[in-house]
Design an enzyme around this catalytic site. Structure first.
Site, PDB file in Angstrom:
ATOM      1  N   HIS A 204       0.814  -1.216   0.000  1.00  0.00           N
ATOM      2  CA  HIS A 204       0.000   0.000   0.000  1.00  0.00           C
ATOM      3  C   HIS A 204       0.839   1.253   0.000  1.00  0.00           C
ATOM      4  CE1 HIS A 204      -3.106  -2.945   0.563  1.00  0.00           C
ATOM      5  NE2 HIS A 204      -3.834  -2.062  -0.083  1.00  0.00           N
ATOM      6  N   ARG A 311     -10.660   4.103  -1.615  1.00  0.00           N
ATOM      7  CA  ARG A 311     -10.177   3.242  -0.517  1.00  0.00           C
ATOM      8  C   ARG A 311     -10.518   3.922   0.806  1.00  0.00           C
ATOM      9  NH1 ARG A 311      -5.738   2.090  -4.395  1.00  0.00           N
ATOM     10  NH2 ARG A 311      -5.458  -0.169  -4.480  1.00  0.00           N
ATOM     11  N   ARG A 348     -15.385   1.827  -1.519  1.00  0.00           N
ATOM     12  CA  ARG A 348     -15.100   0.493  -0.997  1.00  0.00           C
ATOM     13  C   ARG A 348     -15.178   0.560   0.530  1.00  0.00           C
ATOM     14  NH1 ARG A 348      -9.620  -2.425  -1.747  1.00  0.00           N
ATOM     15  NH2 ARG A 348      -8.843  -0.736  -0.459  1.00  0.00           N
ATOM     16  N   GLU A 447     -11.004 -10.823  -5.223  1.00  0.00           N
ATOM     17  CA  GLU A 447      -9.615 -10.674  -4.789  1.00  0.00           C
ATOM     18  C   GLU A 447      -8.996 -11.973  -4.323  1.00  0.00           C
ATOM     19  OE1 GLU A 447      -8.715  -6.721  -3.024  1.00  0.00           O
ATOM     20  OE2 GLU A 447     -10.461  -7.213  -1.807  1.00  0.00           O
ATOM     21  N   ASN A 470      -4.286  -6.896  -7.243  1.00  0.00           N
ATOM     22  CA  ASN A 470      -3.161  -6.881  -6.296  1.00  0.00           C
ATOM     23  C   ASN A 470      -3.279  -8.048  -5.321  1.00  0.00           C
ATOM     24  OD1 ASN A 470      -2.718  -4.449  -7.527  1.00  0.00           O
ATOM     25  ND2 ASN A 470      -3.619  -3.236  -5.892  1.00  0.00           N
ATOM     26  N   ASP A 471      -4.473  -8.191  -4.775  1.00  0.00           N
ATOM     27  CA  ASP A 471      -4.682  -9.293  -3.843  1.00  0.00           C
ATOM     28  C   ASP A 471      -4.892 -10.613  -4.566  1.00  0.00           C
ATOM     29  OD1 ASP A 471      -4.376  -8.356  -1.203  1.00  0.00           O
ATOM     30  OD2 ASP A 471      -6.180  -7.151  -1.453  1.00  0.00           O
ATOM     31  N   ARG A 481       2.403  -9.526  -0.980  1.00  0.00           N
ATOM     32  CA  ARG A 481       2.616  -8.406  -1.895  1.00  0.00           C
ATOM     33  C   ARG A 481       3.519  -7.324  -1.320  1.00  0.00           C
ATOM     34  NH1 ARG A 481      -3.499  -5.816  -1.910  1.00  0.00           N
ATOM     35  NH2 ARG A 481      -2.544  -3.827  -2.384  1.00  0.00           N
ATOM     36  N   CYS A 518      -9.585  -3.006 -10.773  1.00  0.00           N
ATOM     37  CA  CYS A 518      -9.153  -1.817 -10.030  1.00  0.00           C
ATOM     38  C   CYS A 518      -7.789  -2.027  -9.361  1.00  0.00           C
ATOM     39  CB  CYS A 518     -10.198  -1.392  -9.011  1.00  0.00           C
ATOM     40  SG  CYS A 518     -10.476  -2.628  -7.741  1.00  0.00           S
TER      41      CYS A 518
HETATM   42  C1  PEP Z   1      -6.484  -4.966  -5.024  1.00  0.00           C
HETATM   43  O1  PEP Z   1      -6.288  -5.820  -4.146  1.00  0.00           O
HETATM   44  O2  PEP Z   1      -6.164  -5.120  -6.214  1.00  0.00           O
HETATM   45  C2  PEP Z   1      -7.106  -3.678  -4.673  1.00  0.00           C
HETATM   46  C3  PEP Z   1      -7.443  -2.818  -5.583  1.00  0.00           C
HETATM   47  O3  PEP Z   1      -7.283  -3.400  -3.349  1.00  0.00           O
HETATM   48  P1  PEP Z   1      -6.077  -2.959  -2.394  1.00  0.00           P
HETATM   49  O4  PEP Z   1      -4.870  -2.718  -3.268  1.00  0.00           O
HETATM   50  O5  PEP Z   1      -6.493  -1.738  -1.659  1.00  0.00           O
HETATM   51  O6  PEP Z   1      -5.921  -4.144  -1.504  1.00  0.00           O
HETATM   52 MG    MG Z   2      -7.240  -5.614  -2.247  1.00  0.00          MG
END
Ligand code: PEP
Ligand code: MG
Length: 580
Positions: A204, A311, A348, A447, A470-471, A481, A518
Site C-alpha cells: 500500500h 479506498r 469500498r 480478490e 493486487n490481492d 505483496r 481496479c
Molecule cells: C487490489 O487488491 O487489487 C485492490 C485494488 O485493493 P487494495 O490494493 O487496496 O488491496
Molecule cells: Mg485488495
C-alpha cells in the site's frame, strides 16, 4: 564514490535531491520549511527546549533520593552532557539557518548524523551512548512539538514550493519503511521522491506513491543504513534503482531524463479530450482510484468518468483507535461526491489489516500471517457497530448522488448474506431515525481465487464486480505483496492468475453485468491490450496513469486482440507472447 542500490520501482520517473534519512520511529516528526525571517526564532525554540530540560534534570539530581542507585544519577549526568553538547547545536543551527528546516526536523537530522559517529566508535561504552542521545533528542523534539500542530510532515504555513525556492534544495526521503498512514502525511510534504528498505510493488505504501505520481523505489535493502544525511540521491523509479552521490556527468544525464519525462507528460495531456474508444469503436470506461475525497480533483483533471475505487480505510488511518463517526464519514463521502460533479463514486468499505494497520498501536500480528487473517470484510463483519456506522454514512451520501458500494475480499456466500443483512439493518436504522438515504449499486471485489472461481454465484447477488488484481495475485501465488524478498515471484502473467482474471470477466459478460479491474494491473500500460482482448471495458487506476492507458486504448483494435489474448491465456509462457 557512487553507490547504487537496487530495489523495486513503484513510482515512475526520476527524482533528484538531497537525502533526508529518517528512522521509522521519527516519521511523525513535522517536516516543513520555515521562512527565512523565522530562522532566529526557530533556533531560539531549540535553546528554550534545551534550557527547560537542563533545569528539569538539575532539579531531579538535586532532589534525588539518596537511596536511588548510583546509575540513575550517572545516567542523568550523561543526558546532561549530551544535552549541552556543542556539536549537536552547531548542526541544528546549520539545518535551520542554511536549509530552513523546522526545529524538530533539524534535531532529528542532526541525530541521524551523530548516531552514525557513535555507531562507528570502537569503545562499546561510547557506542551505547547513541541510545542516550536518542532519548535526549526525542525529549527535545517532544517539547518543541508540544507547541505545534501534531500533523506529521505537514506543509508549512506558506506553500512548499515557495519555501523550496527559499531553501533551493530538493529533498528525497530515505526510510526503513513507511506505513500507509505515514504516506498520507507524506502527501502533504515537501519531498520529491522516496526510497524505503522494505516493501513490494503493490504494497500500500507503493500504491500511495503511485497515486502521488512521484518517483519511488521500495525494497532497496540497506538504503537507510548506507545513505548519509544530505547525500545527493537519484531515484530512478523506472529501473527501480537509487544512486548515492552520482558523478556530475551521471547527474546531468538524469536531469536530462527528468526534462524528457516532463515533456512526455505534457504531450500526454493532448489525450485529455480524446474519447476513450478503440480503433474498432469499443468504448472503454476509465475510472479513478482515490484515497481521500480531495483526490477527486486529480481524477477529474485526468478525465476520469467516475471513481472506481475509493479506498475508504484511509479516512480511518493514523487516528489512534478513534474512528471517524457517522457524521464525519458522511461529510467525507459527500465531499468526494461533490468533487466528482455528478459522476459515479464507488466507495469500498473499509479494508484494513495485513499491510494496512489502522495505527501503530495495533498489536503486532506478524507471527499470525495477517494477510490471511481478520482483514477487509472479515474485520467489518467482526465489528458490526463500526460497519453499520460506515454503511449508514454511505447510504445517506447516496441521497445526494450516484454511489456504488464495493465490498472487499469476500470469499463465502455466507459472508455475502451477512453483508446484505448489514445493509438492510443500516437502512432500517436510518428509517427509524427518519433519515434520508439513497439507492446504491452493490459490487463485490474479486480478490481471492475462491471468489474468481465462483464468480457466477457472486453475480447472482451483486450488481457489478471489480477485480482486485493486487490481492488476487498475492493469494493465487501465495506471495506476500509487501515482501520484497519474494517480489520476483509476484507475477501478474502467471497462467493461473490469467485464468482467474479471464473467467471472472467472462462470467460478468455472460451475466450482462459490469466488471472492472481496479488493481494496479489496470494502470499498467503493458497489460492494457491483454485486458482489452479478454473483454474488459472498464479500468480503474490512479489518475496519474489514466492518460497513458487511454493512449494504448485508442491505438488498439479490441476485435483483433481477442484471438491473441486467447493464445496468451493458453500459453505456458504468456510473458513471451506479450512482446508479440
Ligand atoms: C487490489 O487488491 O487489487 C485492490 C485494488 O485493493 P487494495 O490494493 O487496496 O488491496
Ligand atoms: Mg485488495
Amino acid at each position: 564514490m557512487t553507490i547504487s542500490i537496487h530495489g523495486i520501482g513503484v513510482g515512475r520517473g526520476v527524482g533528484i535531491g538531497r537525502a533526508v534519512v529518517i528512522a521509522s520511529s521519527r516519521a511523525d516528526v513535522g517536516h516543513y520549511f520555515i521562512d527565512a525571517e523565522q530562522v532566529e526564532a526557530e533556533i531560539a525554540r531549540v535553546y528554550e527546549a534545551r534550557d527547560a530540560l537542563v533545569q528539569e534534570i538539575q532539579l531531579l539530581l538535586a532532589t534525588m533520593n539518596k537511596d536511588m542507585p548510583g546509575e540513575v544519577a550517572a545516567l542523568l549526568e550523561v543526558h546532561m552532557l549530551l544535552l549541552q553538547d556543542d556539536e549537536l547545536y552547531s548542526g541544528v543551527r546549520y539545518w535551520i539557518a542554511d536549509r530552513l528546516y523546522n526545529a524538530g526536523w533539524a534535531l532529528s537530522t542532526q541525530f541521524e548524523r551523530l548516531a552514525r559517529q557513535f555507531e562507528e566508535m570502537d569503545d562499546p561504552y561510547l557506542r551505547e551512548r547513541k541510545a542516550d542521545l536518542e532519548q535526549v533528542i526525542e525529549r527535545l523534539i517532544k517539547r518543541i512539538q508540544g507547541e505545534e500542530s501534531p500533523l506529521a510532515m505537514q506543509a508549512p504555513a506558506s506553500s512548499g514550493s515557495e519555501c523550496l525556492d527559499a531553501a533551493d534544495v530538493p529533498l528525497v526521503l530515505v526510510a526503513h519503511d513507511l506505513t500507509p498512514s505515514d504516506m498520507l502525511q507524506f502527501r502533504q510534504s515537501v519531498f520529491k521522491g522516496f526510497v524505503t528498505d522494505v516493501g513490494g510493488k503493490t504494497s500500500h505504501t507503493a500504491i500511495v506513491a503511485r497515486s502521488m505520481g512521484i518517483p519511488a523505489v521500495v525494497g532497496a535493502r540497506g538504503a537507510s543504513r548506507l545513505v548519509q544525511q544530505d547525500d545527493w540521491i537519484v531515484i530512478d523509479g523506472d529501473a527501480g534503482v537509487m544512486l548515492v552521490n552520482p558523478s556530475p556527468i551521471v547527474l546531468d544525464e538524469y536531469r536530462f531524463r527528468q526534462r524528457q519525462d516532463e515533456l512526455d507528460k505534457t504531450r500526454l495531456l493532448r489525450m485529455l479530450n480524446t474519447p476513450s474508444v478503440t480503433l474498432d469503436g469499443q468504448k472503454v470506461e476509465l475510472l479513478a482510484n482515490i484515497e481521500l475525497p480531495q483526490d477527486t480533483q486529480a481524477a477529474l483533471a485526468a478525465g476520469a468518468v467516475g471513481v472506481g475505487l475509493f479506498r475508504s480505510e484511509f479516512l480511518f488511518m493514523g487516528r489512534k483507535q478513534h474512528h471517524p463517526d457517522e457524521e464525519e464519514q458522511y461529510r467525507a463521502y459527500c465531499q468526494a461526491l461533490e468533487g466528482m460533479q455528478g459522476l459515479p463514486l464507488t466507495i469500498r468499505t473499509i479494508d484494513v489489516g495485513a499491510d494496512k494497520p489502522l495505527d501503530d498501536s495495533v498489536p503486532d500480528l506478524a507471527h499470525l500471517n495477517p494477510a490471511l487473517g481478520l482483514r477487509a470484510i472479515r474485520w467489518s463483519l467482526a465489528e458490526p457497530a463500526m460497519f453499520l456506522t460506515q454503511l449508514r454514512a454511505i447510504l445517506r451520501a447516496a441521497a445526494l448522488g450516484r454511489v456504488h458500494v464495493l465490498i472487499p475480499m469476500l470469499a463465502h456466500e455466507s459472508e455475502i448474506r451477512q453483508t446484505l443483512q448489514m445493509l438492510d439493518m443500516a437502512r432500517q436504522q436510518l428509517d427509524e431515525k427518519g433519515m434520508v438515504y439513497g439507492e446504491v449499486l452493490l459490487g463485490a471485489m474479486i480478490e481471492v481465487p475462491a471468489a474468481a472461481l465462483t464468480a457466477r454465484m457472486f453475480l447472482e447477488h451483486f450488481d457489478f464486480l471489480s477485480i482486485g488484481t493486487n490481492d488476487l495475485i498475492q493469494y493465487t501465488l501465495a506471495i506476500d505483496r509487501a515482501d520484497e524478498l519474494v517480489a520476483h515471484l509476484y507475477d501478474p502473467l502467471h497462467p493461473a492468475v490469467l485464468q482467474l482474471l479471464a473467467m471472472t470477466i467472462q462470467a460478468a459478460i455472460d451475466a450482462g453485468k459490469p466488471v472492472s479491474v481496479c488493481g494496479e494491473m489496470a494502470g499498467d500500460t503493458s497489460f492494457t491490450r491483454l485486458l482489452l482482448g479478454l473483454g474488459l471495458r472498464s479500468f480503474s487506476m490512479h489518475p496519474a496513469q489514466i492518460l497513458a492507458v487511454k493512449q494504448e486504448i485508442v491505438r488498439a483494435d479490441a476485435g483483433k486482440l481477442k484471438d491473441w489474448a486467447q493464445q496468451v491465456l493458453a500459453s505456458r509462457d504468456p510473458a513471451s507472447l506479450m512482446r508479440s
